[in-house]
Design an enzyme around this catalytic site. Structure first.
Site, PDB file in Angstrom:
ATOM      1  N   HIS A  63       0.825  -1.225   0.000  1.00  0.00           N
ATOM      2  CA  HIS A  63       0.000   0.000   0.000  1.00  0.00           C
ATOM      3  C   HIS A  63       0.852   1.266   0.000  1.00  0.00           C
ATOM      4  CE1 HIS A  63       0.618  -0.754   4.327  1.00  0.00           C
ATOM      5  NE2 HIS A  63       0.394   0.547   4.525  1.00  0.00           N
ATOM      6  N   ASP A  64       2.027   1.203   0.623  1.00  0.00           N
ATOM      7  CA  ASP A  64       2.846   2.420   0.702  1.00  0.00           C
ATOM      8  C   ASP A  64       4.105   2.366  -0.163  1.00  0.00           C
ATOM      9  OD1 ASP A  64       1.355   4.108   2.237  1.00  0.00           O
ATOM     10  OD2 ASP A  64       2.175   3.392   4.156  1.00  0.00           O
ATOM     11  N   LYS A 111       6.064   5.339  -1.400  1.00  0.00           N
ATOM     12  CA  LYS A 111       6.869   6.201  -0.522  1.00  0.00           C
ATOM     13  C   LYS A 111       8.351   6.177  -0.894  1.00  0.00           C
ATOM     14  CE  LYS A 111       3.845   6.628   3.476  1.00  0.00           C
ATOM     15  NZ  LYS A 111       3.608   6.219   4.875  1.00  0.00           N
ATOM     16  N   HIS A 158       2.576   9.750  -2.878  1.00  0.00           N
ATOM     17  CA  HIS A 158       3.038   8.351  -2.729  1.00  0.00           C
ATOM     18  C   HIS A 158       2.013   7.373  -3.290  1.00  0.00           C
ATOM     19  CE1 HIS A 158       0.551   8.032   1.001  1.00  0.00           C
ATOM     20  NE2 HIS A 158       0.674   6.715   0.848  1.00  0.00           N
ATOM     21  N   HIS A 202      -5.874   3.928  -1.098  1.00  0.00           N
ATOM     22  CA  HIS A 202      -5.992   3.617   0.334  1.00  0.00           C
ATOM     23  C   HIS A 202      -6.058   4.874   1.206  1.00  0.00           C
ATOM     24  CE1 HIS A 202      -1.593   4.074   0.157  1.00  0.00           C
ATOM     25  NE2 HIS A 202      -1.589   4.202   1.482  1.00  0.00           N
ATOM     26  N   HIS A 203      -6.018   6.061   0.579  1.00  0.00           N
ATOM     27  CA  HIS A 203      -6.256   7.302   1.347  1.00  0.00           C
ATOM     28  C   HIS A 203      -7.546   7.989   0.922  1.00  0.00           C
ATOM     29  CE1 HIS A 203      -2.724   7.483   3.910  1.00  0.00           C
ATOM     30  NE2 HIS A 203      -2.003   7.030   2.888  1.00  0.00           N
ATOM     31  N   ASP A 216      -4.781   0.347   7.754  1.00  0.00           N
ATOM     32  CA  ASP A 216      -3.606   1.220   7.815  1.00  0.00           C
ATOM     33  C   ASP A 216      -3.789   2.287   8.905  1.00  0.00           C
ATOM     34  OD1 ASP A 216      -1.149   2.251   6.961  1.00  0.00           O
ATOM     35  OD2 ASP A 216      -2.138   3.693   5.622  1.00  0.00           O
TER      36      ASP A 216
END
Lengths: 359, 116
Positions: free
Chosen positions: A219-220, A223, A248, A278-279, A307
């Site tokens: 998911h990240d 970054k 990201h 996911h944000h 998360d």
């Protein structure tokens, strides 16, 4: 070579008549009672194209022949045509119960007998041929199936491998701790399974859960493109910094899209959806696309809450850890953004299991 | 007497028999074979010996052959007798029926002998 037909009748004259009618097209074997017939049938099992069987016979009658053939499973392969003066409907039904192909009453018409025997034999040759063909094709299908399975296993293992490699990249930059990734995977699995049980209308399968659990690890991944000065900044980010931080999600998608033709579409799609969305928040106030409601892919919705929960209950460079109870309160009250009511319900249902992950 | 005339005389259906046996020579061949057989004798012997199982089988066979050869009168006579002994000993006196079978059989065999 002519096909072989067995004529079973205790009256010589009947056998002779049938023999003459059929001998142009077949090699005709004769038996004068059931016992002789079975002897020939056992001997010629693989060569017989059909049996013309009288019912009323000395020593062993036609029904006894049928019974014996049935026991040996021969009636499926050798077609039987009953020729009898025992013309009752009851007898006829009884014969068809055994699986005979035709029931001809005496006196028979020579031409019709010839035609009916021809039909039965042709049908049976076709049927046996078809069965052989089906068996052959089944074998082929099994081989292909095995190959497909091997390829699927190979693909699944390469999917996992890609996710592992990318996950290692994220970890090696100390962007997120390895434990965070592992915990998000566990929360994702718990939440997805609770969704599957509580909301069958989402038709979530175990296979899909496996995919999103694996994909949640990335998911990240985006970054890696964010400078350390922003990523590791202890204090609050400025608006400009936060705008860069938000990228990201989209940067992760670019990375995932570059891995083409190597992993399966469903893995790629799940990774992409989770990475990008996911944000997002249920009320449309998230980023990067401002999607709302169920426009947000389910996988992303699930990982999103997982998360947030993990970020709350663990220490970060910019904050202390909250207790699980506090984290639950904050998420449910909407302090961390709005989530789907159904998903929140599952989150509450699964509280005990989620907390166990942190024990 | 030719074959057609034979069937006219014995009450059988020539066309039907021809349909079954396809060739006229075959009809003659089997009629003669039938005439040379001992079906009737076997039936009489079985009844004399009170062997009703054999009696049923032999009468049943005669009925079948008569059917195949279009000997309609013989077939009808045999058929009646056949039903009387289907389940073993007859429930009534069948001597009249046996005589009838023998009478029709003998007359058919004689007629077959006259076919040229």
């Amino acid at each position: 070579m002519k096909a072989k037909i067995l004529v079973v009748d205790d009256v010589d004259l009947n056998r002779e008549i049938l023999n003459e009618i059929l001998s142009d097209d077949y090699e005709v074997l004769e038996a004068s009672n059931g016992e002789e017939a079975l002897e020939i049938i056992n001997r010629e099992e693989d060569n017989l194209a059909g049996v013309l069987l009288d019912l009323q016979m000395p020593v062993m009658n036609g029904f006894e022949v049928l019974e014996s053939m049935k026991r040996k499973g021969m009636l499926k392969r050798i077609p039987i045509i009953i020729i009898t003066a025992e013309g009752s409907i009851e007898n006829e039904r009884h014969c068809y119960d055994y699986g005979v192909m035709e029931f001809i009453r005496k006196p028979f018409d020579g031409i019709l007998v010839k035609l009916r025997v021809g039909n039965v034999v042709a049908l049976n040759v076709y049927k046996n041929h078809l069965e052989d063909k089906v068996a052959e094709q089944t074998d082929e299908l099994q081989v292909q199936n095995r190959r497909l399975k091997e390829q699927a296993e190979k693909l699944a293992s390469s999917n996992q491998r890609i996710i592992e490699i990318l996950g290692n990249v994220v970890e090696s930059r100390n962007l997120e701790s390895g434990q965070h990734v592992q915990r998000v995977k566990k929360y994702t699995e718990i939440l997805a399974r609770t969704m599957m049980e509580n909301y069958p209308e989402y038709t979530i399968s175990q296979e899909y859960i496996d995919v999103i659990v694996a994909a949640s690890a990335l998911h990240d991944v985006g970054k890696v493109a964010i400078p350390d000065s922003i990523l590791l900044k202890p204090g609050k980010l400025t608006k400009e910094e936060f705008d860069i931080m938000k990228t990201h999600t989209t940067e992760g998608c670019k990375l995932i899209q570059n891995i083409e033709d190597v992993w399966s579409e469903e893995y790629e799609r799940a990774c992409y959806e989770i990475c990008r969305h996911h944000h997002e928040r249920f009320d449309g106030r998230g980023y990067p696309d401002g999607l709302g409601g169920d426009e947000i892919p389910l996988a992303a919705q699930i990982v999103s809450i997982a998360d947030v929960y993990d970020a709350l209950v663990h220490e970060r460079v910019y904050k202390d850890a909250y207790s699980s109870g506090e984290a639950f309160r904050m998420i449910i009250s909407g302090e961390c953004g709005v989530f789907s009511p159904k998903l929140l319900e599952c989150f509450i249902d699964a509280r005990y299991q989620l907390e166990e992950v942190n024990d | 007497m030719n074959v057609k005339e034979f069937y006219l005389q014995t009450g059988g259906n020539y066309e039907e028999v021809l349909g079954r046996l396809i060739k006229e020579e075959r009809i003659v061949k089997y009629l003669r074979k039938f005439a040379d057989g001992n079906d009737c004798k076997l039936i009489c012997e079985a009844f004399e010996n009170r062997d009703y199982e054999a009696a049923f089988r032999n009468v049943h066979n005669l009925k079948g052959v008569a059917l195949n050869l279009g000997l309609t009168n013989l077939q009808l006579a045999a058929s009646d007798l056949c039903e009387e002994v289907r389940n073993g000993a007859p429930n009534k006196d069948v001597s009249g029926m046996i005589e009838n079978v023998v009478k029709v059989y003998t007359s058919d065999v004689e007629a077959i002998g006259r076919i040229e």
